[in-house]
Design an enzyme around this catalytic site. Structure first.
Site, short mmCIF file in Angstrom:
data_model
loop_
_atom_site.label_atom_id
_atom_site.label_comp_id
_atom_site.label_asym_id
_atom_site.label_seq_id
_atom_site.Cartn_x
_atom_site.Cartn_y
_atom_site.Cartn_z
N GLY A 1 -11.90 -45.60 18.48
CA GLY A 1 -12.24 -46.00 17.12
C GLY A 1 -12.33 -47.52 16.97
O GLY A 1 -11.74 -48.09 16.05
N SER B 1 -15.14 -49.31 16.48
CA SER B 1 -16.37 -49.76 15.82
C SER B 1 -16.12 -50.44 14.48
O SER B 1 -17.01 -51.08 13.93
CB SER B 1 -17.29 -48.54 15.60
OG SER B 1 -16.56 -47.47 15.03
N ILE C 1 -9.18 -51.66 12.13
CA ILE C 1 -8.08 -52.11 13.00
C ILE C 1 -8.48 -52.02 14.47
O ILE C 1 -8.14 -52.91 15.27
CB ILE C 1 -6.81 -51.26 12.72
CG1 ILE C 1 -6.31 -51.52 11.29
CG2 ILE C 1 -5.72 -51.55 13.73
CD1 ILE C 1 -5.26 -50.51 10.79
N ASP D 1 -15.90 -38.10 20.77
CA ASP D 1 -15.05 -37.57 19.70
C ASP D 1 -13.64 -37.29 20.26
O ASP D 1 -13.48 -36.44 21.14
CB ASP D 1 -15.70 -36.27 19.18
CG ASP D 1 -14.92 -35.64 18.05
OD1 ASP D 1 -13.78 -36.05 17.77
OD2 ASP D 1 -15.48 -34.70 17.44
N VAL D 2 -12.64 -38.00 19.73
CA VAL D 2 -11.28 -37.83 20.26
C VAL D 2 -10.72 -36.43 20.02
O VAL D 2 -9.74 -36.04 20.65
CB VAL D 2 -10.29 -38.88 19.68
CG1 VAL D 2 -10.68 -40.29 20.04
CG2 VAL D 2 -10.11 -38.71 18.18
N ASN E 1 -6.24 -45.45 18.51
CA ASN E 1 -6.43 -45.97 17.16
C ASN E 1 -7.27 -45.06 16.26
O ASN E 1 -7.05 -45.02 15.04
CB ASN E 1 -7.10 -47.35 17.25
CG ASN E 1 -7.60 -47.83 15.90
OD1 ASN E 1 -6.85 -48.33 15.07
ND2 ASN E 1 -8.91 -47.65 15.67
N SER F 1 1.48 -44.61 10.87
CA SER F 1 1.21 -45.02 9.48
C SER F 1 2.54 -45.11 8.74
O SER F 1 3.51 -44.44 9.12
CB SER F 1 0.33 -43.97 8.79
OG SER F 1 0.31 -44.18 7.39
N TYR G 1 -2.69 -35.39 6.34
CA TYR G 1 -2.60 -36.70 7.00
C TYR G 1 -1.15 -37.05 7.38
O TYR G 1 -0.88 -37.48 8.50
CB TYR G 1 -3.18 -37.78 6.08
CG TYR G 1 -3.24 -39.17 6.67
CD1 TYR G 1 -4.27 -39.55 7.54
CD2 TYR G 1 -2.26 -40.11 6.37
CE1 TYR G 1 -4.32 -40.83 8.06
CE2 TYR G 1 -2.31 -41.40 6.91
CZ TYR G 1 -3.34 -41.75 7.74
OH TYR G 1 -3.39 -43.03 8.28
N LYS H 1 0.53 -38.00 11.16
CA LYS H 1 1.13 -39.28 11.54
C LYS H 1 2.62 -39.11 11.89
O LYS H 1 3.13 -39.81 12.75
CB LYS H 1 0.93 -40.30 10.43
CG LYS H 1 -0.54 -40.70 10.25
CD LYS H 1 -1.12 -41.30 11.54
CE LYS H 1 -2.52 -41.84 11.37
NZ LYS H 1 -3.05 -42.48 12.59
N ILE I 1 -3.88 -51.44 4.73
CA ILE I 1 -4.68 -52.46 5.39
C ILE I 1 -6.12 -52.37 4.88
O ILE I 1 -6.65 -51.26 4.69
CB ILE I 1 -4.65 -52.24 6.94
CG1 ILE I 1 -3.20 -52.13 7.44
CG2 ILE I 1 -5.41 -53.36 7.66
CD1 ILE I 1 -2.31 -53.33 7.21
P1 NAP Z 1 -11.43 -47.07 9.74
O1 NAP Z 1 -11.76 -48.47 9.36
O2 NAP Z 1 -11.78 -45.95 8.83
O3 NAP Z 1 -12.09 -46.81 11.19
C1 NAP Z 1 -11.84 -45.58 11.82
C2 NAP Z 1 -12.29 -45.67 13.25
O4 NAP Z 1 -11.96 -44.42 13.90
C3 NAP Z 1 -13.79 -45.86 13.39
O5 NAP Z 1 -14.05 -46.68 14.50
C4 NAP Z 1 -14.29 -44.43 13.64
O6 NAP Z 1 -15.50 -44.37 14.38
C5 NAP Z 1 -13.15 -43.90 14.48
N1 NAP Z 1 -13.10 -42.44 14.49
C6 NAP Z 1 -12.90 -41.59 13.45
N2 NAP Z 1 -12.92 -40.32 13.88
C7 NAP Z 1 -13.12 -40.37 15.23
C8 NAP Z 1 -13.24 -39.39 16.23
N3 NAP Z 1 -13.15 -38.06 15.97
N4 NAP Z 1 -13.45 -39.80 17.51
C9 NAP Z 1 -13.55 -41.12 17.80
N5 NAP Z 1 -13.44 -42.09 16.88
C10 NAP Z 1 -13.24 -41.72 15.61
O7 NAP Z 1 -9.86 -46.91 10.04
P2 NAP Z 1 -8.70 -47.99 10.08
O8 NAP Z 1 -8.24 -48.22 8.70
O9 NAP Z 1 -9.07 -49.14 10.94
O10 NAP Z 1 -7.55 -47.11 10.79
C11 NAP Z 1 -7.28 -47.20 12.17
C12 NAP Z 1 -6.01 -46.41 12.46
O11 NAP Z 1 -4.92 -46.94 11.69
C13 NAP Z 1 -6.10 -44.93 12.07
O12 NAP Z 1 -5.39 -44.16 13.01
C14 NAP Z 1 -5.42 -44.87 10.72
O13 NAP Z 1 -4.89 -43.61 10.43
C15 NAP Z 1 -4.34 -45.93 10.92
N6 NAP Z 1 -3.86 -46.46 9.64
C16 NAP Z 1 -4.68 -47.19 8.82
C17 NAP Z 1 -4.17 -47.67 7.62
C18 NAP Z 1 -4.98 -48.48 6.65
O14 NAP Z 1 -4.47 -48.83 5.56
N7 NAP Z 1 -6.24 -48.85 6.96
C19 NAP Z 1 -2.84 -47.43 7.27
C20 NAP Z 1 -2.05 -46.68 8.13
C21 NAP Z 1 -2.57 -46.22 9.33
P3 NAP Z 1 -16.95 -44.41 13.64
O15 NAP Z 1 -17.04 -45.81 13.06
O16 NAP Z 1 -17.91 -44.16 14.71
O17 NAP Z 1 -16.90 -43.36 12.55
#
Ligand code: NAP
Length: 250
Positions: free
Chosen positions: A12, A14, A17, A63-64, A90, A143, A156, A160, A189
């Protein structure tokens, strides 16, 4: 540089985080495999930033949550970089759906991506490390929802909390091979996952009130902690958790 000579796969990568982590890893000396599932442009942008930092990038779509896909993209990453030393689990998704409305499909989508995915990616990665007698480091993304309940996260939050358990068992089993497993728990975030807060100012203010530092965080504030667990700086740390949440969980 903290990751000099290391080869890192970030799932993930692209956006959000994962993207910040992949770019920082390259700036810290690593060659990086950039996984994504749909956003090829985002993955290409991450790869361009890695190349601009003077490191090698390989983009590996997959796809993970799908076993065959995981086998294929971890193998592509391994072959593309001549091996891997670090896996950052991630990739993740979050949806907000009332408990009474949640469907089997919605439950499976989230838990398969957020929990089954890290398990399968780690298993394929570890099997390859063991086959070559190599050590390694795995960083899982949890998370604050591993410790705090928010409405609408019936699927969700357990995914986590599951990542917490996965981290603990993997760390205890894999230590004998010199493979470390740690977990970073982000707070709120600013990524696409929390984009609704740009318009939901009431919820945004309510969250800020719960954060001792009084604000949401940036992907660039999470990435250095992931890099710390990935690197040899944390060579005597395994099975640990760090909350990067502005103090929400104290
Ligand atoms: P994000 O901006 O929504 O990006 C999600 C990433 O995961 C993208 O690169 C997406 O790829 C990829 N992805 C989703 N489903 C996938 C799959 N089946 N196989 C491969 N890749 C996949 O998310 P983020 O906020 O950076 O979150 C990153 C991590 O931190 C996640 O595990 C999330 O649960 C955790 N987290 C985030 C927050 C927050 O506030 N943002 C808080 C707590 C935990 P595509 O772009 O190709 O769709």
């Amino acid at each position: 540089m903290r990751l000099e000579g290391k080869r890192v796969l970030v799932t993930g990568a692209s956006r959000g985080i994962g993207q910040a982590t992949a770019i920082l890893a390259a700036r810290e000396g690593a060659d990086v495999a950039v996984n994504y599932v749909r956003d090829s442009e985002g993955a290409a942008a991450t790869a361009a930033a890695i190349t601009a930092a003077g490191r090698k990038a390989v983009v590996v779509q997959g796809d993970v949550s799908d076993r065959d896909s995981v086998e294929a993209f971890v193998t592509s990453a391994w072959d593309g970089l001549g091996g891997l030393d670090v896996l950052v689990n991630n990739a993740g998704i979050e949806t907000i759906i009332d408990f009474v409305d949640l469907t089997d499909e919605q439950w499976s989508n989230v838990t398969n991506t957020n929990l089954r995915g890290p398990w399968m990616c780690s298993q394929v990665f570890v099997r390859r490390l063991l086959a070559e007698g190599r050590t390694g480091s795995i960083v899982n993304l949890g998370s604050i929802q591993a410790g705090l309940a928010f409405p609408g996260r019936t699927h969700y939050a357990p995914s986590k909390r599951g990542v917490e358990g996965l981290t603990a068992v993997m760390a205890s089993e894999l230590g004998k091979y010199g493979i470390r497993v740690n977990c970073v728990h982000p707070g709120v975030i600013e990524t696409d996952m929390t984009a609704r807060l740009k318009t939901d100012l009431v919820e945004l203010e309510a969250i800020r009130q719960k954060v001792p530092l009084g604000r949401t965080g940036l992907p660039e504030e999470v990435a250095p902690i992931i890099v710390m667990f990935a690197s040899d700086e944390s060579s005597y740390i395994t099975g640990q958790h760090i909350y990067v949440d502005g103090g929400m969980i104290v």
